[in-house]
Design a protein around this motif. Sequence first.
Motif, PDB file in Angstrom:
ATOM      1  N   HIS A 167       5.277  -0.445  -6.556  1.00  0.00           N
ATOM      2  CA  HIS A 167       3.942  -0.363  -7.136  1.00  0.00           C
ATOM      3  C   HIS A 167       2.884  -0.682  -6.090  1.00  0.00           C
ATOM      4  CE1 HIS A 167       1.117  -0.053 -10.296  1.00  0.00           C
ATOM      5  NE2 HIS A 167       1.421  -1.096 -11.031  1.00  0.00           N
ATOM      6  N   VAL A 168       1.663  -0.277  -6.391  1.00  0.00           N
ATOM      7  CA  VAL A 168       0.502  -0.591  -5.558  1.00  0.00           C
ATOM      8  C   VAL A 168      -0.470  -1.375  -6.438  1.00  0.00           C
ATOM      9  CG1 VAL A 168      -1.350   0.349  -4.125  1.00  0.00           C
ATOM     10  CG2 VAL A 168       0.824   1.580  -4.288  1.00  0.00           C
ATOM     11  N   LEU A 169      -0.505  -2.678  -6.274  1.00  0.00           N
ATOM     12  CA  LEU A 169      -1.379  -3.523  -7.093  1.00  0.00           C
ATOM     13  C   LEU A 169      -2.765  -3.600  -6.447  1.00  0.00           C
ATOM     14  CD1 LEU A 169       1.187  -6.309  -8.028  1.00  0.00           C
ATOM     15  CD2 LEU A 169       0.397  -4.411  -9.460  1.00  0.00           C
ATOM     16  N   SER A 170      -3.381  -2.430  -6.329  1.00  0.00           N
ATOM     17  CA  SER A 170      -4.675  -2.338  -5.638  1.00  0.00           C
ATOM     18  C   SER A 170      -5.860  -2.481  -6.581  1.00  0.00           C
ATOM     19  CB  SER A 170      -4.778  -1.012  -4.876  1.00  0.00           C
ATOM     20  OG  SER A 170      -4.633   0.071  -5.759  1.00  0.00           O
ATOM     21  N   ARG A 201      -7.888   1.929   2.127  1.00  0.00           N
ATOM     22  CA  ARG A 201      -8.697   1.552   0.956  1.00  0.00           C
ATOM     23  C   ARG A 201      -7.944   0.560   0.063  1.00  0.00           C
ATOM     24  NH1 ARG A 201      -9.751   7.007   1.357  1.00  0.00           N
ATOM     25  NH2 ARG A 201      -8.377   7.564  -0.378  1.00  0.00           N
ATOM     26  N   GLN A 202      -6.628   0.664   0.015  1.00  0.00           N
ATOM     27  CA  GLN A 202      -5.825  -0.207  -0.842  1.00  0.00           C
ATOM     28  C   GLN A 202      -5.558  -1.571  -0.212  1.00  0.00           C
ATOM     29  OE1 GLN A 202      -2.361   2.276  -1.112  1.00  0.00           O
ATOM     30  NE2 GLN A 202      -3.121   3.416  -2.890  1.00  0.00           N
ATOM     31  N   LEU A 203      -5.591  -1.631   1.106  1.00  0.00           N
ATOM     32  CA  LEU A 203      -5.111  -2.801   1.844  1.00  0.00           C
ATOM     33  C   LEU A 203      -5.834  -4.096   1.478  1.00  0.00           C
ATOM     34  CD1 LEU A 203      -2.977  -3.501   3.918  1.00  0.00           C
ATOM     35  CD2 LEU A 203      -4.617  -2.987   5.719  1.00  0.00           C
ATOM     36  N   ARG A 204      -7.138  -4.047   1.283  1.00  0.00           N
ATOM     37  CA  ARG A 204      -7.897  -5.272   1.019  1.00  0.00           C
ATOM     38  C   ARG A 204      -7.474  -5.938  -0.290  1.00  0.00           C
ATOM     39  NH1 ARG A 204     -14.095  -4.822  -0.141  1.00  0.00           N
ATOM     40  NH2 ARG A 204     -13.133  -4.205  -2.075  1.00  0.00           N
ATOM     41  N   GLN A 205      -7.229  -5.154  -1.335  1.00  0.00           N
ATOM     42  CA  GLN A 205      -6.940  -5.713  -2.653  1.00  0.00           C
ATOM     43  C   GLN A 205      -5.451  -5.940  -2.916  1.00  0.00           C
ATOM     44  OE1 GLN A 205      -9.042  -6.873  -5.068  1.00  0.00           O
ATOM     45  NE2 GLN A 205      -7.217  -7.486  -6.216  1.00  0.00           N
ATOM     46  N   ALA A 218      -2.649  -8.407 -13.506  1.00  0.00           N
ATOM     47  CA  ALA A 218      -2.852  -9.157 -14.751  1.00  0.00           C
ATOM     48  C   ALA A 218      -2.018  -8.558 -15.884  1.00  0.00           C
ATOM     49  CB  ALA A 218      -4.332  -9.178 -15.119  1.00  0.00           C
ATOM     50  N   ASP A 219      -1.940  -7.238 -15.942  1.00  0.00           N
ATOM     51  CA  ASP A 219      -1.161  -6.567 -16.981  1.00  0.00           C
ATOM     52  C   ASP A 219       0.325  -6.882 -16.813  1.00  0.00           C
ATOM     53  OD1 ASP A 219      -1.291  -4.882 -19.309  1.00  0.00           O
ATOM     54  OD2 ASP A 219      -0.507  -3.213 -18.120  1.00  0.00           O
ATOM     55  N   CYS A 220       0.818  -6.811 -15.582  1.00  0.00           N
ATOM     56  CA  CYS A 220       2.231  -7.141 -15.324  1.00  0.00           C
ATOM     57  C   CYS A 220       2.517  -8.599 -15.664  1.00  0.00           C
ATOM     58  CB  CYS A 220       2.580  -6.857 -13.867  1.00  0.00           C
ATOM     59  SG  CYS A 220       2.619  -5.099 -13.440  1.00  0.00           S
ATOM     60  N   LEU A 221       1.606  -9.494 -15.308  1.00  0.00           N
ATOM     61  CA  LEU A 221       1.791 -10.911 -15.625  1.00  0.00           C
ATOM     62  C   LEU A 221       1.876 -11.136 -17.130  1.00  0.00           C
ATOM     63  CD1 LEU A 221      -0.659 -12.517 -13.042  1.00  0.00           C
ATOM     64  CD2 LEU A 221       1.824 -12.886 -13.142  1.00  0.00           C
ATOM     65  N   THR A 275       0.827  -1.201   0.000  1.00  0.00           N
ATOM     66  CA  THR A 275       0.000   0.000   0.000  1.00  0.00           C
ATOM     67  C   THR A 275       0.862   1.252   0.000  1.00  0.00           C
ATOM     68  OG1 THR A 275      -0.063   0.190   2.389  1.00  0.00           O
ATOM     69  CG2 THR A 275      -1.788  -1.168   1.366  1.00  0.00           C
ATOM     70  N   SER A 276       0.208   2.364  -0.214  1.00  0.00           N
ATOM     71  CA  SER A 276       0.840   3.656  -0.012  1.00  0.00           C
ATOM     72  C   SER A 276       1.346   3.721   1.433  1.00  0.00           C
ATOM     73  CB  SER A 276      -0.217   4.741  -0.250  1.00  0.00           C
ATOM     74  OG  SER A 276       0.284   6.000   0.096  1.00  0.00           O
ATOM     75  N   SER A 277       2.502   4.303   1.636  1.00  0.00           N
ATOM     76  CA  SER A 277       3.111   4.487   2.967  1.00  0.00           C
ATOM     77  C   SER A 277       3.591   3.192   3.619  1.00  0.00           C
ATOM     78  CB  SER A 277       2.151   5.211   3.927  1.00  0.00           C
ATOM     79  OG  SER A 277       1.808   6.477   3.421  1.00  0.00           O
ATOM     80  N   SER A 278       3.670   2.099   2.853  1.00  0.00           N
ATOM     81  CA  SER A 278       4.122   0.836   3.448  1.00  0.00           C
ATOM     82  C   SER A 278       5.642   0.732   3.538  1.00  0.00           C
ATOM     83  CB  SER A 278       3.555  -0.361   2.674  1.00  0.00           C
ATOM     84  OG  SER A 278       4.023  -0.366   1.340  1.00  0.00           O
TER      85      SER A 278
END
Length: 195
Positions: A91-94, A140-144, A100-103, A20-23
């Motif tokens: 990156h933030v894969l949220s 908000r980002q953490l779940r995904q 999928a794009d990176c894969l 996430t942001s700030s991680s």
Amino acid sequence: MRHLTGVPPRRGLVILLNGTSSSGKSSIAAELLRLLDEPCFHMPVDAFHAMRSPAPVPPERLDTVLHRTWQGYHRAVAGMAAAGNDVVMDHVLSAEWRLADCLSLFVPRDVVFVGVHCPLEELERRERERGDRPPGLAARQLRQVHAHGVYDIECDTATDSPAECARRIRDFLPARPTPTAFEKLRGTDRAAEDS
């Protein structure tokens, strides 16, 4: 000026820091650049957003502009690696499509997928301290962001310093097991597509 000819082909390594942001991804990346033996580029997604001109974006176009920025970012990293450069990507894969794009773009064997974790309370404290992020962004980002559940290596920036996390990642590189996390995720994707 001498032109280089016959440069031996090489595929670059992508160390993908996801959190996430700030991680603490950027702090780990800075430490990695100091520790790694090979020349390496830090390519954070925030730098790509910062390159955008200051022209105002109408609200109805914002999602499209952001989507194109992320797509371009993924392709820029893939291009640097394809040219033989090692890249630390933060990156933030949220959103599911980003992974999928990176894969679809990266050579799965050449990606070290790093989960950068941090408890919500600490993320919120860091957001307040930084003051340059909307309150609640990390929550908000953490779940995904970690929903795919598969990494090559993981770290927790609430318990380990950026230098400690970077050392663990560096020490992991010489004996990376196979299949890699990206190979596993691509296999999962292919199995889902085949059924």
